[in-house]
Design a protein around this motif. Structure first.
Motif, mmCIF file in Angstrom:
data_model
loop_
_atom_site.group_PDB
_atom_site.id
_atom_site.type_symbol
_atom_site.label_atom_id
_atom_site.label_comp_id
_atom_site.label_asym_id
_atom_site.label_seq_id
_atom_site.Cartn_x
_atom_site.Cartn_y
_atom_site.Cartn_z
ATOM 1 N N ASP A 258 -22.091 -22.979 8.600
ATOM 2 C CA ASP A 258 -22.956 -24.133 8.853
ATOM 3 C C ASP A 258 -23.794 -24.519 7.639
ATOM 4 O O ASP A 258 -24.384 -25.598 7.614
ATOM 5 C CB ASP A 258 -23.870 -23.850 10.049
ATOM 6 N N CYS A 295 -10.662 -27.018 14.150
ATOM 7 C CA CYS A 295 -11.882 -27.647 14.681
ATOM 8 C C CYS A 295 -13.014 -27.552 13.668
ATOM 9 O O CYS A 295 -13.786 -28.504 13.476
ATOM 10 C CB CYS A 295 -12.295 -26.992 15.998
ATOM 11 N N HIS A 296 -13.141 -26.411 13.013
ATOM 12 C CA HIS A 296 -14.175 -26.241 11.997
ATOM 13 C C HIS A 296 -13.857 -27.054 10.737
ATOM 14 O O HIS A 296 -14.728 -27.729 10.176
ATOM 15 C CB HIS A 296 -14.308 -24.768 11.618
ATOM 16 N N THR A 298 -12.024 -29.702 10.178
ATOM 17 C CA THR A 298 -11.958 -31.166 10.243
ATOM 18 C C THR A 298 -13.255 -31.804 10.713
ATOM 19 O O THR A 298 -13.346 -33.035 10.772
ATOM 20 C CB THR A 298 -10.811 -31.600 11.179
ATOM 21 N N ALA A 299 -14.275 -30.999 11.048
ATOM 22 C CA ALA A 299 -15.560 -31.564 11.460
ATOM 23 C C ALA A 299 -16.296 -32.094 10.237
ATOM 24 O O ALA A 299 -16.359 -31.433 9.195
ATOM 25 C CB ALA A 299 -16.410 -30.508 12.166
ATOM 26 N N SER A 301 -19.421 -32.437 9.803
ATOM 27 C CA SER A 301 -20.593 -31.609 9.537
ATOM 28 C C SER A 301 -20.693 -30.566 10.638
ATOM 29 O O SER A 301 -20.031 -30.664 11.678
ATOM 30 C CB SER A 301 -21.871 -32.450 9.500
ATOM 31 N N VAL A 304 -21.531 -31.785 14.248
ATOM 32 C CA VAL A 304 -20.567 -32.485 15.107
ATOM 33 C C VAL A 304 -19.346 -31.608 15.412
ATOM 34 O O VAL A 304 -18.337 -32.106 15.892
ATOM 35 C CB VAL A 304 -20.121 -33.816 14.466
ATOM 36 N N THR A 305 -19.444 -30.313 15.126
ATOM 37 C CA THR A 305 -18.353 -29.402 15.468
ATOM 38 C C THR A 305 -18.120 -29.416 16.973
ATOM 39 O O THR A 305 -19.072 -29.370 17.757
ATOM 40 C CB THR A 305 -18.683 -27.971 14.999
ATOM 41 N N ASP A 306 -16.855 -29.471 17.366
ATOM 42 C CA ASP A 306 -16.510 -29.544 18.785
ATOM 43 C C ASP A 306 -16.525 -28.139 19.387
ATOM 44 O O ASP A 306 -15.480 -27.520 19.642
ATOM 45 C CB ASP A 306 -15.127 -30.192 18.942
ATOM 46 N N TRP A 307 -17.730 -27.630 19.668
ATOM 47 C CA TRP A 307 -17.855 -26.273 20.183
ATOM 48 C C TRP A 307 -17.253 -26.095 21.571
ATOM 49 O O TRP A 307 -16.678 -25.035 21.853
ATOM 50 C CB TRP A 307 -19.323 -25.848 20.166
#
Length: 410
Positions: A258, A295-296, A298-299, A301, A304-307
């Motif tokens: 992060d 997922c990590h 292509t986020a 930031s 906006v990570t798709d947790w």
């Protein structure tokens, strides 16, 4: 003392070694059946290239030049040793044929696949498979392999010698298995590549090992396009390795995902990983891990990570490949997707059996979730506890930095 050989020549030999070393070794093993002879002759050819190329210039077909030198060296050794005449005749026939400008694709495919699958035979101990792959397929010096395994060079030399002797004594076939046997053996090959990558990706690892794992995964994905887990493993490597330049701060300290500068990520590798993963239709263990990594990667930031998606994929991974570490990562994902209380509850379940006792990352996860819950003092103490358990200085410094942040220490 300065190396008198031109840097360009050394670089040329290194490039040819990466591209041709395994092919040369594999071809000589196929013909002679002698692993040590094949490696020695390949090394002799590389040494002669370093001696001759600065004077004679790099040949137009350097791989073919090395193959010819290694092959002729093998003929000389076999002739002097008066070995089996059939092998000598086979090599003599090869000596009469000029090396092609480019090696025959099918021959390279067969030889390199044979070599990888032989090095990764289940009759060998897992560490021996990894070491033999590093030495024979990748050409990593024994001293570097020993350093990665935290043993002396002499100890690693003995392990490699025993592994080769076991292949010879047990008459392990030098071939790629077919049918059900391929499906049975392939996971072991992929596990070796995964550990090879991990040795290079860890904070104190050898970066070249990760590069070689990616190169071998690309080769296997090209040679076995019908195997989805091979492509999935390649995608996973690409996503993970894309962050290599952003994982440390200017002082050498570790940066968590992060806190990384995403402009420093290798976006070409990410794009390649996305393209490779798009062709994977099944969701085996490596495919699920690759989808999590995607997922990590292509986020735009961390915010906006798709947790929730990541948490769902970890649910699936825990179902098909349960392990304490996967349970730990699942707790992290749920903590970020659904709140720290959800993560702490899953963490308590993951630690219940005692498998994560003394594992620094388990303590660090508890510290992070506790901090997000609002208990900064307890979180700082937990981070200090994790630092005391850390196995490397970069990890220890990163954990202590988090503790200081939470304690308000500048």
């Amino acid at each position: 003392m300065t190396d008198p050989r031109p840097a360009a020549t050394v670089e040329a030999v290194a490039a040819v070694c990466a591209d041709s070393y395994a092919r040369i070794v594999a071809a000589l093993i196929r013909v002679t059946g002698d692993w040590t002879l094949a490696e020695d002759c390949a090394q002799d050819a590389l040494a002669l290239a370093l001696e001759r190329w600065p004077v004679d210039a790099v040949p137009a077909n350097p791989g073919g030049w090395l193959m010819t030198v290694a092959r002729n060296r093998a003929i000389d050794v076999l002739r002097r040793a008066s070995v089996e005449r059939r092998k000598l005749r086979e090599l003599a026939v090869l000596a009469l044929v000029d090396p092609p400008t480019e090696p025959a694709e099918e021959e390279v495919v067969d030889d390199r696949l044979r070599l990888i699958f032989t090095c990764c035979h289940p009759a060998l101990a897992f560490d021996a498979r990894v070491a033999l792959t590093l030495r024979t397929v990748v050409g990593v010096p024994t001293v570097d392999i020993a350093r990665a395994f935290l043993v002396s060079e002499s100890t690693m030399t003995r392990r490699l010698t025993r592994a080769k002797a076991k292949i010879s004594d047990a008459a392990i076939p030098y071939r790629v298995p077919g049918g059900p046997a391929l499906a049975e053996r392939l996971p072991g090959v992929l596990a070796v590549l995964y550990l090879l990558f991990t040795h290079g990706y860890n904070p104190d690892g050898e970066p070249a090992f990760a590069d070689e794992a990616i190169r071998l995964a690309r080769l296997l994905a090209h040679l076995l396009p019908e195997q989805p887990e091979v492509s999935a493993l390649l995608a996973l490597f690409l996503f993970q390795h894309s962050r290599r330049d952003a994982r440390r701060d200017p002082g050498g300290g570790l940066r968590t995902l992060d806190r990384q500068d995403r402009s420093r990520w290798d976006h070409a590798a990410i794009a390649e990983g996305v393209d490779v993963l798009a062709r994977v239709g099944e969701n085996g263990p490596y495919a699920v891990q690759a989808r999590i990594a995607a997922c990590h990667a292509t986020a735009a930031s961390a915010d906006v990570t798709d947790w929730p998606a990541i948490a769902g994929w970890y649910d699936e991974l825990a179902r098909i490949q349960p392990s304490p570490v996967i349970a730990l990562n699942r707790a992290v994902a749920h903590g970020y997707a659904f709140g720290p209380a959800a993560g702490l509850a899953l963490l308590a379940g993951a630690r219940a059996g005692g498998a994560l006792d003394g594992y620094p990352l388990a303590v660090a996860v508890e510290a992070d979730l506790t901090a997000r819950r609002g208990d900064r003092d307890l979180a700082a103490a937990l981070f200090r506890g994790a630092a005391a358990l850390a196995h490397s200085d970069p990890e220890r410094r990163a954990l202590l930095d988090r503790a200081e942040e939470l304690s308000g220490v500048d």
